[in-house]
Scaffold this motif. Structure first.
Motif, PDB file in Angstrom:
ATOM      1  N   ARG A  21     -11.021  -5.784  -0.879  1.00 63.49           N
ATOM      2  CA  ARG A  21     -10.020  -5.379  -1.859  1.00 63.49           C
ATOM      3  C   ARG A  21     -10.634  -4.497  -2.927  1.00 63.49           C
ATOM      4  O   ARG A  21     -10.043  -3.521  -3.376  1.00 63.49           O
ATOM      5  N   LEU A  23     -13.136  -2.535  -2.428  1.00 63.78           N
ATOM      6  CA  LEU A  23     -13.380  -1.214  -1.834  1.00 63.78           C
ATOM      7  C   LEU A  23     -12.138  -0.332  -1.902  1.00 63.78           C
ATOM      8  O   LEU A  23     -12.243   0.881  -2.131  1.00 63.78           O
ATOM      9  N   THR A  24     -10.966  -0.929  -1.695  1.00 64.25           N
ATOM     10  CA  THR A  24      -9.763  -0.087  -1.751  1.00 64.25           C
ATOM     11  C   THR A  24      -9.558   0.456  -3.168  1.00 64.25           C
ATOM     12  O   THR A  24      -9.121   1.587  -3.342  1.00 64.25           O
ATOM     13  N   VAL A  25      -9.917  -0.362  -4.167  1.00 67.02           N
ATOM     14  CA  VAL A  25      -9.807   0.136  -5.539  1.00 67.02           C
ATOM     15  C   VAL A  25     -10.774   1.287  -5.755  1.00 67.02           C
ATOM     16  O   VAL A  25     -10.421   2.328  -6.325  1.00 67.02           O
ATOM     17  N   ALA A  27     -11.904   3.311  -3.519  1.00 68.71           N
ATOM     18  CA  ALA A  27     -11.407   4.497  -2.812  1.00 68.71           C
ATOM     19  C   ALA A  27     -10.347   5.205  -3.640  1.00 68.71           C
ATOM     20  O   ALA A  27     -10.342   6.440  -3.744  1.00 68.71           O
ATOM     21  N   THR A  28      -9.452   4.429  -4.243  1.00 70.15           N
ATOM     22  CA  THR A  28      -8.409   5.049  -5.047  1.00 70.15           C
ATOM     23  C   THR A  28      -9.015   5.785  -6.236  1.00 70.15           C
ATOM     24  O   THR A  28      -8.621   6.911  -6.557  1.00 70.15           O
ATOM     25  N   LEU A  30     -11.932   7.056  -6.294  1.00 71.58           N
ATOM     26  CA  LEU A  30     -12.587   8.242  -5.747  1.00 71.58           C
ATOM     27  C   LEU A  30     -11.613   9.411  -5.603  1.00 71.58           C
ATOM     28  O   LEU A  30     -11.986  10.568  -5.737  1.00 71.58           O
ATOM     29  N   ALA A  31     -10.369   9.097  -5.280  1.00 72.78           N
ATOM     30  CA  ALA A  31      -9.390  10.177  -5.120  1.00 72.78           C
ATOM     31  C   ALA A  31      -8.944  10.701  -6.469  1.00 72.78           C
ATOM     32  O   ALA A  31      -8.618  11.880  -6.606  1.00 72.78           O
TER      33      ALA A  31
ATOM     34  N   THR B 103     -11.337   6.692   3.312  1.00 69.81           N
ATOM     35  CA  THR B 103     -10.879   6.666   1.925  1.00 69.81           C
ATOM     36  C   THR B 103      -9.370   6.696   1.850  1.00 69.81           C
ATOM     37  O   THR B 103      -8.751   5.919   1.109  1.00 69.81           O
ATOM     38  N   ALA B 106      -7.841   3.483   2.911  1.00 72.67           N
ATOM     39  CA  ALA B 106      -8.051   2.471   1.878  1.00 72.67           C
ATOM     40  C   ALA B 106      -7.078   2.679   0.715  1.00 72.67           C
ATOM     41  O   ALA B 106      -6.508   1.718   0.183  1.00 72.67           O
ATOM     42  N   ILE B 107      -6.861   3.938   0.338  1.00 78.93           N
ATOM     43  CA  ILE B 107      -5.912   4.206  -0.749  1.00 78.93           C
ATOM     44  C   ILE B 107      -4.512   3.765  -0.339  1.00 78.93           C
ATOM     45  O   ILE B 107      -3.782   3.140  -1.110  1.00 78.93           O
ATOM     46  N   ILE B 109      -3.727   1.457   1.763  1.00 79.50           N
ATOM     47  CA  ILE B 109      -3.679  -0.009   1.725  1.00 79.50           C
ATOM     48  C   ILE B 109      -3.510  -0.486   0.289  1.00 79.50           C
ATOM     49  O   ILE B 109      -2.669  -1.335  -0.016  1.00 79.50           O
ATOM     50  N   PHE B 110      -4.300   0.121  -0.606  1.00 81.22           N
ATOM     51  CA  PHE B 110      -4.223  -0.311  -2.000  1.00 81.22           C
ATOM     52  C   PHE B 110      -2.820  -0.073  -2.559  1.00 81.22           C
ATOM     53  O   PHE B 110      -2.226  -0.953  -3.185  1.00 81.22           O
ATOM     54  N   LEU B 114      -1.837  -3.941  -2.368  1.00 81.71           N
ATOM     55  CA  LEU B 114      -2.584  -4.637  -3.411  1.00 81.71           C
ATOM     56  C   LEU B 114      -2.237  -4.206  -4.821  1.00 81.71           C
ATOM     57  O   LEU B 114      -2.441  -4.937  -5.779  1.00 81.71           O
TER      58      LEU B 114
END
Lengths: 335, 329
Positions: A21, A23-25, A27-28, A30-31, B103, B106-107, B109-110, B114
């Motif tokens: 979880r 990691l997904t944060v 990644a976001t 990072l964008a 990436t 993952a975004i 998914i977030f 989440l």
């Protein structure tokens, strides 16, 4: 699924859960970092390049090369070679930017040169070409959108939707090639019209799809009410359904406008660029994205500044339109 | 009340439909819908016809020959082999995809699973804004800001350390333009495509898929990994393919960053070219009709590839958002 066995290792599972979880944060984030960096640079560096001249003057060579060629009274540029298009130098095969071609006579104090001139010709060119393209695309896009939304959904509709996706997914350079072969080669001249028609290829699908989606949001009761009053379907569509969805359709047009204004590759092959202010769609025209492309490759820091300024104007246009669209859609969905 | 009848006899068939102009309006909208098909056909026909000369001369070997030399000299005949451009296109897109696919997913998914609801719309908008920035601005930022930083901070250290042993990371780096930096910028550009489609596909997953897993005592991540992602796998692959299509055809950022060199270098830090960049930089001042034809051939190939990618991706996304994957698998 081996949940049963995993049960014994709750600590481990919970760790994996947190890690993934997290990691997904990451990644976001990072964008979002590049987004802020890009917007920040364009706003700060580009904003610094803005002044009154930027909006009111056309191109001026940063240094007076061969001064007899410049008319000091009008500030007109020397010749059109400066507006040359992006290219590879045929002699060396090296990437050579367009603007060095005419202005490569080096002066010792290049880095000290102040930015001169502005991008009025680019602003005018972009407005003319994009508005012309919009005028062509709007009827096509809106009518096609009505066809997709108001008539029974058949496989034919799916095919048209697919065609829209193909057009908006097609590499913009391919659209440029089409404009080049179809219009530039046959008329033997680069022109604003060729650019506008090339942009049409990219704007039509945007308008058609947004029109379709927004028309589908109009409740069926609206249509039924109009028809119950005795209106034929076409009359109900044009006078009741479309006006109800008008703000959404305008949104689509604005999005298409923003997209068209930012497109570079099709224009590179169709309008060529022009250092002079021109109001004719049948001549080579300048456009803002082309100027950004041309000026950033320039050896003159002064021209690089113009590139950032031009990017600033483009960015403002895109951000403004997107924010506006955001607000409008929120309002439509609220009802 | 069973026998309510119209007071006048109704015209039937065509006449009836013409009566109120409905047929005319239908034909009118149909016409404009056909225009859209016409535009796609126009792209195909124009690039196909324009490339006739090159296709007749080279056929499919065009794609695999590695000499791109449009200049006629006393010693050399001009030759047009698209392999350097095809290779550059594939490699830069591969780099972009390797970075952007994990990436972006993952975004997605977030955003879908989440993210706090309050943030979701804002973050979604922010990511979509990335997609709206004109590619020339990416190119500008890449040339002026990112590629000097990338060369100093990443490319040079890599090239001088492990680049000594791995040929495709080798230096020395003379100019700050090349495949690698183009790939990174392309990754940023295709990120929103992948993220947005992943988010949409995940949001189409019915909630009972999640509820069941939660009821079995799984963690949030296990719900996502074991239940949500398998359900929407095809759609996510579709999103990645759409991103790939965008990376393959991206023109301006590639033209500005890749260095436009038609020599094949092993190292990814050296200048190369992509199909789109080659067309953009050479078509406006081509040397001969053959040169022009070869470039249009390249455009045709690009169009064909993106057409196929689009078709496959749309099918996958459509399939996922329609039917229950559980029933199929």
């Amino acid at each position: 699924m081996n949940i049963q066995t995993n049960m014994q290792n709750y600590a481990g599972r919970s760790l994996v859960d947190r890690a993934m979880r997290g990691l997904t944060v990451v990644a976001t984030a990072l964008a979002i970092i590049p987004l802020f960096l890009i917007i920040g640079y364009v706003l700060i560096v580009g904003g610094a390049a803005l002044n009154l001249d930027f909006f009111t003057q056309t191109y001026q060579p940063p240094v007076a090369v061969g001064s007899e060629a410049i008319d000091p009274a009008t500030g007109l540029p020397i010749d059109s070679t400066l507006s040359g298009s992006g290219a590879i130098d045929p002699a060396t095969g090296l990437p050579i930017d367009p603007s060095t071609a005419g202005s490569s006579e080096e002066q010792p104090d290049l880095s000290q040169v102040e930015a001169r001139g502005g991008v009025l010709h680019g602003i005018v060119g972009t407005l003319m070409i994009t508005i012309a393209a919009l005028l062509i695309s709007l009827p096509i896009g809106i009518m096609a959108g009505i066809f997709l939304a108001e008539y029974p959904d058949t496989p034919f509709n799916t095919f048209i939707r697919f065609c829209c996706d193909v057009l908006s997914g097609a590499p913009s350079i391919v659209i440029g090639v089409v404009g080049f072969t179809l219009l530039v080669q046959t008329t033997r001249t680069y022109s604003g019209v060729a650019g506008a028609i090339a942009l049409t290829f990219l704007m039509v699908p945007t308008i058609a799809r947004t029109t379709e989606e927004i028309l589908k949001l109009v409740p069926n009761a609206t249509r039924e009410a109009a028809m119950a009053m005795g209106a034929p379907m076409w009359y109900a569509t044009l006078t009741v359904v479309v006006p109800t969805a008008l703000s959404g359709i305008v949104t689509g047009a604005l999005l298409a406008f923003a997209r068209g204004a930012g497109e570079t590759a099709p224009l590179l092959l169709t309008i060529q660029g022009n250092s002079n202010l021109s109001f004719s769609l049948f001549e080579p025209l300048a456009a803002l994205p082309l100027l950004t492309y041309k000026y950033i490759e320039s050896p003159f820091p002064a021209e690089n500044q113009l590139a950032w300024g031009t990017a600033f104007v483009l960015m403002m246009l895109v951000l403004g339109v997107n924010l506006l669209v955001r607000i409008t859609t929120a309002r439509i969905k609220k009802g | 009340m069973a026998n309510i009848q119209a007071t006048s006899p109704k015209p039937t068939g065509w006449a009836h439909r013409l009566q109120h102009g409905d047929l005319f309006f239908w034909l009118l909208t149909l016409f404009f819908a056909l225009v859209i098909i016409g535009l796609v056909v126009a792209v195909g026909v124009v690039t196909y016809n324009g490339s006739a000369e090159a296709r007749a001369e080279y056929g499919t070997s065009f794609l695999t020959q590695s000499d791109w030399n449009p200049i006629e000299t006393d010693l050399y005949q001009p030759s047009y082999g698209a392999w350097p451009a095809i290779r550059g296109t594939l490699l830069s897109s591969l780099i972009a995809l390797l970075l952007a696919a994990p990436t972006g997913i993952a975004i997605g998914i977030f955003l879908s699973e989440l993210c706090p609801l309050r943030l979701r719309a804002l973050l979604g908008f922010t990511v979509e804004l990335l997609a709206a920035i004109p590619s020339v601005i990416y190119g500008l930022w890449g040339v002026a800001v990112f590629s000097p930083w990338f060369t100093n901070a990443i490319a040079n250290p890599l090239a001088t350390s492990i680049g000594q042993f791995i040929p495709w990371l080798a230096g020395p780096i003379a100019v700050s333009r090349g495949l690698a930096v183009t790939g990174v910028i392309l990754a940023i550009m295709i990120l929103p495509t992948i993220a947005a489609i992943t988010r949409d596909v995940l949001q189409a997953v019915p909630n009972h898929q999640r509820d069941v897993m939660l009821a079995l005592g799984s963690t949030r991540w296990e719900v996502i990994w074991l239940s949500v992602l398998p359900y929407s796998r095809a759609g996510i692959i579709g999103g990645v393919m759409l991103g790939l299509g965008r990376a393959l055809g991206e023109t301006m950022a590639a033209t500005m960053l890749i260095g436009n060199s038609t020599r094949i270098e092993e190292s990814i830090f050296y200048p190369a070219t992509t199909a789109a960049a080659l067309v953009a930089s050479e078509l406006p001042n081509s040397n001969s009709t053959m040169h022009e034809s070869a470039l249009i051939y390249l455009a045709l190939v690009l169009f064909g590839i993106t057409l196929i990618l689009n078709l496959a991706a749309r099918y996958l996304v459509w399939q996922t958002s329609r039917g229950p994957a559980g029933a199929r698998a």
